[in-house]
Design a protein around this motif. Structure first.
Motif, PDB file in Angstrom:
ATOM      1  N   VAL A 115      11.984 -44.800  14.595  1.00  0.00           N
ATOM      2  CA  VAL A 115      13.299 -44.428  14.073  1.00  0.00           C
ATOM      3  C   VAL A 115      13.406 -44.725  12.587  1.00  0.00           C
ATOM      4  N   THR A 116      13.055 -45.951  12.180  1.00  0.00           N
ATOM      5  CA  THR A 116      13.212 -46.335  10.777  1.00  0.00           C
ATOM      6  C   THR A 116      12.028 -45.919   9.914  1.00  0.00           C
ATOM      7  N   GLY A 117      10.868 -45.738  10.528  1.00  0.00           N
ATOM      8  CA  GLY A 117       9.674 -45.403   9.763  1.00  0.00           C
ATOM      9  C   GLY A 117       9.019 -46.582   9.084  1.00  0.00           C
ATOM     10  N   LEU A 118       9.581 -47.768   9.232  1.00  0.00           N
ATOM     11  CA  LEU A 118       9.037 -48.960   8.584  1.00  0.00           C
ATOM     12  C   LEU A 118       7.804 -49.454   9.322  1.00  0.00           C
ATOM     13  N   PRO A 126      13.216 -53.995  15.378  1.00  0.00           N
ATOM     14  CA  PRO A 126      11.755 -53.899  15.422  1.00  0.00           C
ATOM     15  C   PRO A 126      11.285 -53.605  16.833  1.00  0.00           C
ATOM     16  N   VAL A 127      10.214 -52.834  16.956  1.00  0.00           N
ATOM     17  CA  VAL A 127       9.749 -52.379  18.256  1.00  0.00           C
ATOM     18  C   VAL A 127       9.546 -53.541  19.226  1.00  0.00           C
ATOM     19  N   ASN A 166       4.232 -47.558  12.649  1.00  0.00           N
ATOM     20  CA  ASN A 166       5.476 -47.287  11.949  1.00  0.00           C
ATOM     21  C   ASN A 166       6.579 -47.113  12.985  1.00  0.00           C
ATOM     22  N   HIS A 167       7.717 -47.754  12.767  1.00  0.00           N
ATOM     23  CA  HIS A 167       8.819 -47.681  13.713  1.00  0.00           C
ATOM     24  C   HIS A 167       9.231 -46.227  13.905  1.00  0.00           C
ATOM     25  N   ARG A 207      -4.296 -45.811  17.640  1.00  0.00           N
ATOM     26  CA  ARG A 207      -3.127 -45.205  16.988  1.00  0.00           C
ATOM     27  C   ARG A 207      -2.013 -45.048  18.032  1.00  0.00           C
ATOM     28  N   PHE A 208      -0.955 -45.860  17.886  1.00  0.00           N
ATOM     29  CA  PHE A 208       0.079 -45.944  18.922  1.00  0.00           C
ATOM     30  C   PHE A 208       1.386 -45.252  18.537  1.00  0.00           C
TER      31      PHE A 208
END
Length: 518
Positions: free
Chosen positions: A292-295, A148-149, A289-290, A334-335
């Motif tokens: 790399v994972t998009g989660l 997680p970020v 949204n991560h 929006r990050f």
């Protein structure tokens, strides 16, 4: 060197920007050169490397972990030889020294080789996994690219993971973390040269690889024919103090460049104010949204996390061109853009750093000199990285560094120094100082080329591939320098990127000085 400890040297994941162009001239003799397989280099055997279609040659040499105990624990230092294509090859190979510290030279070979054809025509190319990296007694920590970020970037979480890694590494047979300094590693490289039977090297080092090249040149000056230093990270640089200073300069320059470019100023008229407001509004809860994972994730964004996300794009001018759009989007809540830019390079294959080796180098060579560093923290970046490394190195076993390591003797062979004017980690001020030291006895042996709009790594910019080839290929020292690099020094700054107003969602288009809307 550089970059936050899960990134490359200077606190980002290590990446090598040595990309050299292919020359049509070498095509005339390729058929005859490939008609017979190249002779096997001494001590090597045929091997294949993932991502490369041709059979190459791999070798390994056994070296004592502790040079003072030659009969003690041994490690295998692995290397890759890409044989020259021509039968009448030159006897002096080209050795590429990877960045980081902690990057595997063999790991990045597949990304570098396609553009090294001209150098490879008459010279072997050699990639050595420095001790602690790749296959050479690796000091690798767990991969955190999919964490997680908040966990990946949070200094406290990083410190906890690093302590667990340190404890695990020390249990390894080769886990004496004091024995991975640059000085010892360059003695391994000299042993590889002897095993290959090469009379001299032509050195090409990038970022931390320039520190390694300077140390090899200091210890074994008569074994070096030519040297290329791309993005100079001198032994006396004192990370991370210089990193804060140089990162701030690069960020300020990018904001000023936007204000001075009509297209950027028109699109982002409040950019500097938006950036200041972002910093002042922290900490704050964000949802993203991560990258790399998009989660989807929700976490508290701190000043340190934001600055670490901004730092990586500053290494690459084309990514820097997207920073205004990302900053503006972040100012509106929006990050994803900033986080995506921050991971654009570090998640590429082959870019992973052996963090155990990274800290073994930095804790021994840099952190002990931090308190006396001439570069003082300030501006937006402050002293967060200095505090992190100081804390991380408290328990890290530190190797002995000879005082001579921090000196740069005058060179007796030609050296080409390359600097990017927009580099946030190894800007021209470091290259200029080292060029003066190297040329103290004979200025004609050293040339410092500054490409004003280049970032971290100049060797792959425009015609610089041809400049490097001419420099190394020249038969006489008098013909090696100076080199004409006007075609690279005149390259303009990349135009600013703005989000597309039509078409596919999330697309982006460049704006030159004349606004080109998507």
């Amino acid at each position: 060197m550089p970059r936050n400890p899960n990134r490359r040297f200077f606190f980002t994941r290590a990446r090598v920007t040595l990309t050299m162009g292919f020359a049509i001239a070498c095509l005339f003799d390729v058929a005859s050169a490939q008609a017979a397989p190249p002779a096997t280099a001494p001590g090597t055997q045929a091997c294949r490397i993932e991502g490369l279609p041709n059979e190459l040659q791999c070798g390994v040499i056994q070296r004592p972990v502790d040079p003072a105990k030659p009969e003690g624990v041994q490690i295998g230092v692995h290397y890759l030889v890409v044989p020259a294509m021509a039968r009448n090859k030159q006897p002096d190979p080209v050795l590429l020294l990877a960045g980081g510290p902690g990057q595997s030279a063999i790991g990045v070979a597949s990304a570098v080789l396609p553009r090294l054809t001209r150098l490879n025509y008459r010279r072997d190319l050699v990639f050595i996994d420095q001790r602690g990296t790749g296959k050479s007694a690796p000091l690798q920590c767990d991969d955190d690219s999919k964490l997680p970020v908040a966990q990946a970037l949070d200094p406290s979480a990083q410190a906890r993971r690093l302590e667990l890694c340190r404890t695990a590494l020390m249990r390894l047979p080769h886990g004496d973390l004091r024995l991975y300094t640059t000085t010892i590693a360059m003695q391994d490289f000299e042993a590889v040269r002897q095993q290959l039977g090469a009379p001299q090297w032509n050195l090409i080092g990038a970022s931390y690889g320039t520190r390694a090249a300077l140390e090899y040149l200091r210890q074994f000056p008569d074994k070096v024919r030519r040297t290329v230093l791309d993005g100079v990270a001198p032994p006396d640089m004192v990370l991370p103090a210089s990193f804060s200073t140089d990162g701030q300069s690069a960020l300020d320059a990018s904001l000023l460049a936007c204000e001075q470019e009509p297209a950027c100023a028109l699109q982002y008229p409040q950019l500097r104010r938006q950036w200041a407001a972002l910093l002042q509004g922290l900490p704050r809860a964000v949802s993203v949204n991560h990258p790399v994972t998009g989660l989807p994730e929700r976490f508290t964004l701190t000043r340190e996390l934001l600055l670490r996300s901004v730092r990586m794009p500053l290494y690459v001018p084309t990514l820097t061109a997207a920073l205004p759009a990302a900053i503006q989007a972040a100012s509106q809540g929006r990050f994803e853009g900033l986080l995506g830019l921050g991971s654009a390079v570090s998640t590429r294959k082959g870019m992973r750093v052996a963090m155990g080796m990274h800290f073994s180098v930095v804790c021994a060579e840099d952190v002990p000199r931090l308190a006396a560093a001439a570069d003082k923290p300030g501006g937006d970046f402050g002293s967060a990285d200095a505090a992190f490394y100081t804390e991380a190195c408290k328990n890290w076993a530190r190797g002995a560094v000879p005082p001579e390591f921090y000196t740069v003797p005058a060179t007796h062979s030609p050296v080409l120094v390359l600097s990017g004017g927009a580099d946030p980690a190894t800007p021209p001020r470091h290259g200029e100082r080292i060029a003066q030291a190297l040329g103290a006895q004979d200025k004609s042996l050293v040339q410092h080329i500054v490409v004003p709009q280049a970032g971290h790594g100049v060797a792959g910019v425009g015609c610089m591939t041809e400049v490097l080839f001419r420099f190394i290929d020249a038969k006489k020292n008098s013909a090696a320098l100076p080199q004409d690099a006007a075609c690279a020094t005149k390259i303009p700054r990349p135009g600013v990127f703005v989000p597309a107003q039509t078409g596919a969602a999330g697309a982006a288009a460049p704006l030159s000085s004349g606004v080109q809307k998507p």
